[in-house]
Design an enzyme around this catalytic site. Structure first.
Site, short mmCIF file in Angstrom:
data_model
loop_
_atom_site.label_atom_id
_atom_site.label_comp_id
_atom_site.label_asym_id
_atom_site.label_seq_id
_atom_site.Cartn_x
_atom_site.Cartn_y
_atom_site.Cartn_z
N ARG A 54 0.89 -1.19 0.00
CA ARG A 54 0.00 -0.11 0.03
C ARG A 54 0.89 1.11 0.00
O ARG A 54 2.20 1.30 0.08
CB ARG A 54 -1.10 -0.15 1.08
N GLY A 55 0.13 2.59 -0.11
CA GLY A 55 1.08 3.72 -0.61
C GLY A 55 1.03 3.82 -1.70
O GLY A 55 1.51 2.93 -2.84
N ALA A 56 0.96 5.23 -2.19
CA ALA A 56 0.75 5.33 -3.92
C ALA A 56 2.12 5.06 -4.64
O ALA A 56 1.92 4.26 -5.45
CB ALA A 56 0.61 6.86 -3.86
N ASP A 245 -2.01 10.67 -2.25
CA ASP A 245 -2.23 9.69 -3.09
C ASP A 245 -2.63 10.35 -4.53
O ASP A 245 -2.57 9.68 -5.38
CB ASP A 245 -3.38 8.91 -2.74
N ASN A 255 -5.26 12.46 0.57
CA ASN A 255 -4.56 11.49 1.28
C ASN A 255 -4.98 10.81 2.34
O ASN A 255 -6.59 10.81 2.44
CB ASN A 255 -3.30 12.58 1.97
N LYS A 256 -4.65 9.90 3.16
CA LYS A 256 -5.31 8.89 4.07
C LYS A 256 -6.36 9.69 4.84
O LYS A 256 -6.24 10.82 5.05
CB LYS A 256 -4.33 8.29 4.87
#
Ligand code: MRU
Length: 354
Positions: A54-56, A245, A255-256
Site C-alpha cells: 500500500r502507499g501510492a 495519493d 491523502n489517508k
C-alpha cells in the site's frame, strides 16, 4: 536473476527474486516480517486490493511488476494471445484500487513500452517490460531522495514533526516521501522527533510508521488520531509532513482519511503543513479535489480489527479511505523539482514545463 531494488534501505518493500515479485506483507507488520511471492498480474492486483502493499508510489511499482509478470507468463504464446493476455493484466491491475494515481501513471508508462515495441518478439517485449518495471522502482528511490533533500531544509533542528498514515519506505520502493523528508533531515544531522498518528482504521501509523522509525532509532511517539489537536494547542508540534495519493490540478490533496482534520488543526495553530508529493502523484486531468475518486473500503475495517469485532452487530458503517485537503491549507508541496509554496493551478502547471 535476482534484483535488489534498493540496497541502501533497511526496508525492501518490493524485490525481484528468481522470476517473481516478492512484497513485504504489510497486513501482518509489525507482529511478523514476511514476504509474499507473486507470479501474475491477477495475484499482484489481489495483493494491492488486500493491502499487502500500500502507499501510492509502492502501489505504482507493484502494478508495473504485475504487468512484467503477466508478460513472463505469456512468453510461450503467439503474438495475438500475448497482446490479449497482457491487456487483461492491465485491466485487472487498473481495477485494484482507485485513489492513488501512481497506479494509473505506472500502468500508462508500461503501456507505452508495450505499444512502442508491439512489433518485436514476445520474449523481447517481456524483457523490455521487466526492465521498465525495474526502472520505475529505481527512479522512485531517486525521486524520494531528491524530495528528502528539499524537504529536510524546511525542518529546524529539534523539530517535532507530526505525520499521518505511513508515507515511508514501506509506501515506496525505498526511503519514503514524508518519512523520506524526516530521514533526510536526520541524515543531515538534525535532531528530529516524530509524532505518529495511529491512523484509524487500518493503523498504518501505529503499525508501519512507528515500526519504521523504531527500526532506525528515530525518536517516535505514537498518538491516537484524536490527540493531534490537543498536542498542537500545547505547542508540542512544530510541523506536519504527510504524503499524498493524488493532487488535483488546483493543488487540492487527497491523502489517508484524517489528513484533512490534521490540516485544519495545523492552520488553526499556525503550524506549517507540508505535503511530500512526487510529480507522478499530480493528476492534471482532475480540476479539483471534488473530482478525485475516493475509495470506500469494507465495513469490517471499522467495526473491528482482524478477529476482534467491537462495534454493535448490524450497525451501518462508512469507510472512506481518503479525504481531500483544500490547497489553501497546504503550506507547500515538496516535489523532486523543489518546493511549490501555496500550491495553485499556475505554480503546479509550472512543474511540468521543462
Ligand atoms: O490506504 P493506503 O495505506 O494505501 O494509503 C496510503 C496513504 O494515504 C499515503 O499517505 C500516501 O499513499 C502517500 S505514500 C508515500
Amino acid at each position: 536473476m535476482s534484483q535488489t531494488i534498493n540496497a541502501s534501505s533497511a526496508v525492501e518493500t518490493l524485490r525481484w527474486r528468481d522470476g517473481a515479485l516478492e512484497m513485504i506483507d504489510q497486513r501482518v507488520l509489525p507482529a511478523r516480517f514476511e514476504y509474499v511471492r507473486y507470479g501474475s498480474a491477477a495475484e499482484v492486483a489481489d495483493g494491492i486490493r488486500a493491502m499487502v502493499v500500500r502507499g501510492a508510489p509502492a502501489i505504482g511499482c507493484a502494478a508495473a511488476y504485475g504487468v512484467a509478470l503477466q508478460a513472463q507468463t505469456l512468453r510461450q504464446v503467439n503474438r495475438e494471445a500475448f497482446g490479449a493476455g497482457l491487456e487483461s493484466g492491465f485491466e485487472l491491475l487498473a481495477a485494484s484500487r482507485p485513489t492513488a494515481v501512481n497506479l494509473f501513471w505506472a500502468l500508462r508508462r508500461m503501456h507505452v513500452v508495450w505499444q512502442s515495441h508491439s512489433r518485436q518478439g514476445v520474449q523481447d517485449i517481456a524483457d523490455l517490460l521487466l526492465r521498465e518495471a525495474h526502472e520505475i522502482a529505481a527512479e522512485d528511490v531517486r525521486i524520494n531522495r531528491a524530495m528528502g533533500a528539499h524537504g529536510a531544509a524546511l525542518l529546524p533542528d529539534g523539530a517535532r514533526v507530526l505525520t499521518h498514515c505511513n508515507a515511508g519506505a514501506l509506501a515506496t520502493a525505498g526511503h519514503g516521501t514524508a518519512l523520506g523528508v524526516i530521514r533526510s533531515a536526520v541524515e543531515s544531522g538534525k535532531r528530529i522527533s516524530v509524532i505518529a498518528d495511529e491512523t484509524r482504521p487500518f493503523l498504518q501509523g501505529a503499525r508501519l510508521t512507528a515500526w519504521e522509525m523504531v527500526q532506525e532509532h528515530i525518536p517516535v511517539t505514537l498518538i491516537t488520531d484524536n490527540m493531534a489537536g490537543h498536542l498542537m494547542s500545547r505547542g508540542e508540534v512544530d510541523a506536519v509532513v504527510v504524503g499524498t495519493d493524488r493532487v488535483a490540478a488546483n493543488g487540492d490533496v487527497a491523502n489517508k482519511i484524517g489528513t484533512y482534520m490534521v490540516a485544519v488543526l495545523a492552520r488553526r495553530h499556525n503550524i506549517p503543513f507540508y505535503v511530500a508529493c512526487p510529480l507522478s502523484t499530480i493528476d492534471l486531468t482532475i480540476p479539483d479535489g471534488a473530482a478525485i475518486p475516493i475509495e470506500e473500503r469494507a465495513a469490517a475495517e471499522v467495526t473491528g480489527f482482524r478477529d476482534c469485532q467491537w462495534a454493535a452487530q448490524g450497525v451501518q458503517v462508512r469507510n472512506p479511505a481518503f479525504d481531500v485537503t483544500p490547497a489553501e491549507l497546504v503550506t507547500a508541496l515538496i516535489t523532486e523539482k523543489g518546493l511549490v509554496k501555496q500550491p495553485n493551478r499556475e505554480n503546479i502547471a509550472g512543474l511540468f514545463v521543462s
